[in-house]
Design a protein around this motif. Structure first.
Motif, PDB file in Angstrom:
ATOM      1  N   TRP A   8      -2.280 -13.124 -11.116  1.00 56.21           N
ATOM      2  CA  TRP A   8      -1.490 -13.233 -12.050  1.00 56.21           C
ATOM      3  C   TRP A   8      -1.914 -14.525 -12.833  1.00 56.21           C
ATOM      4  N   PHE A   9      -2.050 -14.199 -14.347  1.00 59.27           N
ATOM      5  CA  PHE A   9      -2.648 -14.957 -15.458  1.00 59.27           C
ATOM      6  C   PHE A   9      -4.067 -15.599 -14.633  1.00 59.27           C
ATOM      7  N   GLY A  10      -4.720 -14.684 -13.854  1.00 59.99           N
ATOM      8  CA  GLY A  10      -6.156 -15.185 -13.480  1.00 59.99           C
ATOM      9  C   GLY A  10      -5.735 -15.690 -12.021  1.00 59.99           C
ATOM     10  N   LEU A  11      -4.703 -15.972 -11.539  1.00 63.68           N
ATOM     11  CA  LEU A  11      -4.758 -16.603 -10.043  1.00 63.68           C
ATOM     12  C   LEU A  11      -4.549 -15.143  -9.164  1.00 63.68           C
ATOM     13  N   PRO A  12      -5.719 -15.334  -8.260  1.00 60.73           N
ATOM     14  CA  PRO A  12      -5.856 -14.280  -7.384  1.00 60.73           C
ATOM     15  C   PRO A  12      -4.798 -14.206  -6.141  1.00 60.73           C
ATOM     16  N   LEU A  13      -3.849 -13.523  -6.145  1.00 64.52           N
ATOM     17  CA  LEU A  13      -2.715 -13.388  -5.358  1.00 64.52           C
ATOM     18  C   LEU A  13      -2.997 -13.386  -3.893  1.00 64.52           C
ATOM     19  N   ASN A  14      -3.951 -12.851  -3.433  1.00 61.37           N
ATOM     20  CA  ASN A  14      -4.529 -12.824  -2.088  1.00 61.37           C
ATOM     21  C   ASN A  14      -5.212 -13.986  -1.438  1.00 61.37           C
ATOM     22  N   LEU A  15      -5.197 -14.811  -2.488  1.00 59.09           N
ATOM     23  CA  LEU A  15      -5.584 -16.260  -1.910  1.00 59.09           C
ATOM     24  C   LEU A  15      -4.725 -17.378  -2.144  1.00 59.09           C
ATOM     25  N   ILE A  16      -3.409 -16.915  -2.502  1.00 59.30           N
ATOM     26  CA  ILE A  16      -2.468 -17.976  -3.112  1.00 59.30           C
ATOM     27  C   ILE A  16      -2.248 -19.010  -2.271  1.00 59.30           C
ATOM     28  N   TRP A  17      -2.010 -18.654  -0.840  1.00 59.42           N
ATOM     29  CA  TRP A  17      -1.673 -19.860   0.258  1.00 59.42           C
ATOM     30  C   TRP A  17      -2.808 -20.788   0.327  1.00 59.42           C
ATOM     31  N   GLY A  18      -4.283 -20.348   0.167  1.00 57.58           N
ATOM     32  CA  GLY A  18      -5.103 -21.065   0.264  1.00 57.58           C
ATOM     33  C   GLY A  18      -5.228 -22.255  -0.953  1.00 57.58           C
ATOM     34  N   ILE A  74     -22.732 -19.495   6.091  1.00 55.14           N
ATOM     35  CA  ILE A  74     -23.172 -18.895   7.296  1.00 55.14           C
ATOM     36  C   ILE A  74     -22.364 -18.894   8.517  1.00 55.14           C
ATOM     37  N   ILE A  75     -21.146 -19.932   8.460  1.00 56.15           N
ATOM     38  CA  ILE A  75     -20.153 -19.816   9.514  1.00 56.15           C
ATOM     39  C   ILE A  75     -18.717 -19.338   8.979  1.00 56.15           C
ATOM     40  N   THR A  76     -18.821 -19.022   7.793  1.00 56.63           N
ATOM     41  CA  THR A  76     -17.387 -18.523   7.148  1.00 56.63           C
ATOM     42  C   THR A  76     -16.838 -19.888   6.531  1.00 56.63           C
ATOM     43  N   PRO A  77     -15.890 -19.639   5.323  1.00 59.67           N
ATOM     44  CA  PRO A  77     -15.408 -20.760   4.710  1.00 59.67           C
ATOM     45  C   PRO A  77     -14.171 -21.374   5.683  1.00 59.67           C
ATOM     46  N   GLN A  78     -13.601 -20.441   6.612  1.00 60.17           N
ATOM     47  CA  GLN A  78     -12.274 -20.603   7.324  1.00 60.17           C
ATOM     48  C   GLN A  78     -12.870 -21.972   8.145  1.00 60.17           C
ATOM     49  N   LYS A  79     -14.025 -21.508   9.067  1.00 56.62           N
ATOM     50  CA  LYS A  79     -14.631 -22.659   9.892  1.00 56.62           C
ATOM     51  C   LYS A  79     -15.034 -23.754   9.537  1.00 56.62           C
ATOM     52  N   THR A  80     -15.709 -23.861   8.191  1.00 55.49           N
ATOM     53  CA  THR A  80     -16.171 -24.868   7.597  1.00 55.49           C
ATOM     54  C   THR A  80     -14.827 -25.937   7.177  1.00 55.49           C
ATOM     55  N   SER A 125     -15.571 -25.312   0.321  1.00 57.47           N
ATOM     56  CA  SER A 125     -15.594 -24.068   1.025  1.00 57.47           C
ATOM     57  C   SER A 125     -14.686 -22.922   0.414  1.00 57.47           C
ATOM     58  N   PHE A 126     -13.766 -23.536  -0.277  1.00 55.24           N
ATOM     59  CA  PHE A 126     -12.817 -22.586  -0.745  1.00 55.24           C
ATOM     60  C   PHE A 126     -13.300 -22.022  -1.920  1.00 55.24           C
ATOM     61  N   ILE A 127     -14.118 -22.416  -2.622  1.00 53.85           N
ATOM     62  CA  ILE A 127     -14.911 -21.905  -3.731  1.00 53.85           C
ATOM     63  C   ILE A 127     -15.630 -20.780  -3.380  1.00 53.85           C
ATOM     64  N   VAL A 128     -16.290 -20.711  -2.319  1.00 56.42           N
ATOM     65  CA  VAL A 128     -17.091 -19.584  -1.719  1.00 56.42           C
ATOM     66  C   VAL A 128     -16.099 -18.267  -1.476  1.00 56.42           C
ATOM     67  N   ALA A 129     -14.904 -18.678  -0.693  1.00 61.18           N
ATOM     68  CA  ALA A 129     -13.855 -17.845  -0.592  1.00 61.18           C
ATOM     69  C   ALA A 129     -13.711 -17.033  -1.764  1.00 61.18           C
ATOM     70  N   ILE A 130     -13.279 -17.872  -2.920  1.00 58.33           N
ATOM     71  CA  ILE A 130     -13.051 -17.168  -4.323  1.00 58.33           C
ATOM     72  C   ILE A 130     -14.078 -16.383  -4.639  1.00 58.33           C
ATOM     73  N   SER A 192      -3.248 -19.322   7.269  1.00 52.82           N
ATOM     74  CA  SER A 192      -3.400 -18.511   5.862  1.00 52.82           C
ATOM     75  C   SER A 192      -4.458 -17.651   5.506  1.00 52.82           C
ATOM     76  N   MET A 193      -5.707 -18.283   6.020  1.00 54.43           N
ATOM     77  CA  MET A 193      -6.981 -17.649   5.508  1.00 54.43           C
ATOM     78  C   MET A 193      -7.534 -16.906   6.699  1.00 54.43           C
ATOM     79  N   ARG A 194      -7.016 -16.530   7.834  1.00 52.69           N
ATOM     80  CA  ARG A 194      -7.566 -15.953   8.885  1.00 52.69           C
ATOM     81  C   ARG A 194      -8.034 -14.443   8.358  1.00 52.69           C
ATOM     82  N   HIS A 195      -7.412 -13.950   7.581  1.00 55.92           N
ATOM     83  CA  HIS A 195      -7.689 -12.362   7.273  1.00 55.92           C
ATOM     84  C   HIS A 195      -8.494 -12.284   5.858  1.00 55.92           C
ATOM     85  N   ILE A 196      -8.739 -13.399   5.361  1.00 57.12           N
ATOM     86  CA  ILE A 196      -9.473 -13.570   4.076  1.00 57.12           C
ATOM     87  C   ILE A 196     -10.866 -12.916   4.203  1.00 57.12           C
TER      88      ILE A 196
END
Length: 428
Positions: A8-18, A74-80, A125-130, A192-196
């Motif tokens: 939505w205007f460049g906002l990734p909806l699958n990451l919105i809660w992040g 290495i250990i995932t963004p969520q754990k970091t 770490s959220f930048i890595v998820a993006i 919210s990011m368990r399934h990203i």
């Protein structure tokens, strides 16, 4: 890896809660930004001692930011993010209880310094998820939103809320309230990011290979010339942001007669402006070109608005409306550096985590160097010396940008078009 392209205007909806988690967490982290240095001096410490506390904090943040990108791969963004969240909460409590609570400078430095490791692990770490969940030609816009919610948290709510709570519960009470926001943001991120989708290509590496990849975050700085120049530009990017939060409260409150609440509201307007400018420059960077936006609007704009932040209040004195003018200008142009976050992984597409770590390290070094410059310059040249130092570095960044070469996905530069046209003419 398949990517969810719903935006939505460049906002990734699958990451919105992040994104929401980042905004809430950084609200709590931002409570202290614009008044802690002044509060420390009220406890009986000198401005230089207050600045040194921020310098130590910035050094810890820089080191943490440096490793965050690779560690997240290495250990995932969520754990970091979870590790950063826990460190923040534990050492914030220790900092308030044994540091500020007892006006113990040694414990203040210890616990505040250790807490400096926390927010970069959570934030960057959220930048890595993006990067791993958004197509490369949409990363600039997605990162524009990232910095927008960052500004909403650390700057707007992080400044406005204390401006209303400090008169009622005081500075220390406000800092305790920050814990509520950070706990809320951290829990939202965890749930919210368990399934990203997360990068898996490094999780099966041997321990030695993981350390080699971690070391790459350092070697890239001198093995890739474009990364080195980009790092220098990113360091300069937020000098005024972190530096002015420390030196300007003393000028506005102690010399110009503003109340602490008025200063916090001026600072909040600066960050409120960046909500829109972050998104704007992120989108424009994809249309106009990353480096062109950074060079002509980021570097030039910040050089001029940094000077304006000093001279306009000096000229008009205790005038709240006029103090908002340079705050708005600063908020517009500091965000023009947003495309730099897309530049780094584009320069090292096979080692995105390491490239992001260099970007994060550069952001952390900015947090470290801004107060360090203030510590060195303040005793000799007062606030104006700090402002001139920052301005000079923005001018330097303008010239450095001319030497950065990066291929922008989905964007054809004038130079590329000229070469392509010449080839077509030769073929015809």
């Amino acid at each position: 890896m398949s990517l969810n392209n719903k935006q939505w205007f460049g906002l990734p909806l699958n990451l919105i809660w992040g994104y929401i988690a980042i905004a809430i967490f950084m609200t709590g982290d931002g409570f202290e930004l614009a008044f802690l240095s002044h509060y420390i001096t009220e406890l009986g410490f000198t401005p230089a001692e207050a600045s040194f506390a921020f310098t130590l904090y910035g050094l810890a943040a820089a080191l943490s930011a440096w490793v965050s990108g690779v560690v997240a791969e290495i250990i995932t963004p969520q754990k970091t993010m979870l590790i950063g969240f826990l460190i923040w909460c534990v050492f914030h409590v220790l900092f308030l209880t044994f540091g500020l609570g007892h006006a113990n400078y040694g414990l203040m430095l210890l616990f505040y310094g250790i807490r400096g490791f926390a927010y970069p692990l959570f934030l960057y770490s959220f930048i890595v998820a993006i990067v791993h969940n958004v197509k490369s030609d949409g990363v600039s816009s997605a990162l524009g939103w990232f910095w927008a919610v960052y500004s909403i948290g650390i700057g707007v709510f992080g400044s406005y809320i204390p401006s209303f709570t400090i008169p009622h519960i005081g500075e220390l009470g406000t800092l305790w309230m920050a814990l509520v926001f950070c706990i809320s943001g951290g829990l939202i991120a965890i749930v919210s990011m368990r399934h990203i989708k997360t990068p898996h290509h490094m999780q099966n590496l041997t321990t030695r290979e993981k350390f080699n990849e971690l070391g790459r975050a350092a070697t890239l700085i001198y093995s890739n010339r474009n990364i080195m120049l980009s790092s220098m530009v990113r360091i300069i990017n937020t000098l005024s942001l972190f530096g002015f939060a420390i030196v300007m409260p003393m000028m506005f409150v102690d010399k110009l007669g503003f109340t602490t609440s008025e200063w916090l509201q001026v600072w909040a307007v600066f960050f409120f402006t960046t909500i829109f400018s972050n998104v704007f420059w992120g989108i424009l960077g994809e249309k106009m070109g990353w480096m062109k936006v950074v060079r002509w609007f980021g570097c030039v704009g910040m050089a001029l608005s940094s000077l304006a932040f000093y001279y306009i209040p000096q000229y008009f004195g205790h005038n709240f409306a006029m103090a908002l003018v340079p705050a708005i200008l600063l908020g517009i142009f500091v965000a023009a550096f947003v495309p730099m976050a897309a530049v780094f992984p584009a320069l090292e597409p096979k080692h995105k985590g390491a490239a992001i770590s260099v970007y994060n390290l550069s952001a952390g070094l900015s947090n470290f160097l801004a107060p360090a410059i203030a510590v060195i310059v303040l005793p000799y040249f007062s606030t104006i010396g700090v402002v001139v130092a920052y301005t000079t570095l923005y001018v330097l960044a303008f010239f450095l940008c001319a030497y950065i070469r990066v291929e922008q996905p989905g964007f054809e530069s004038n130079e590329t078009r000229a070469i392509s046209t010449a080839k077509n003419v030769q073929i015809s």
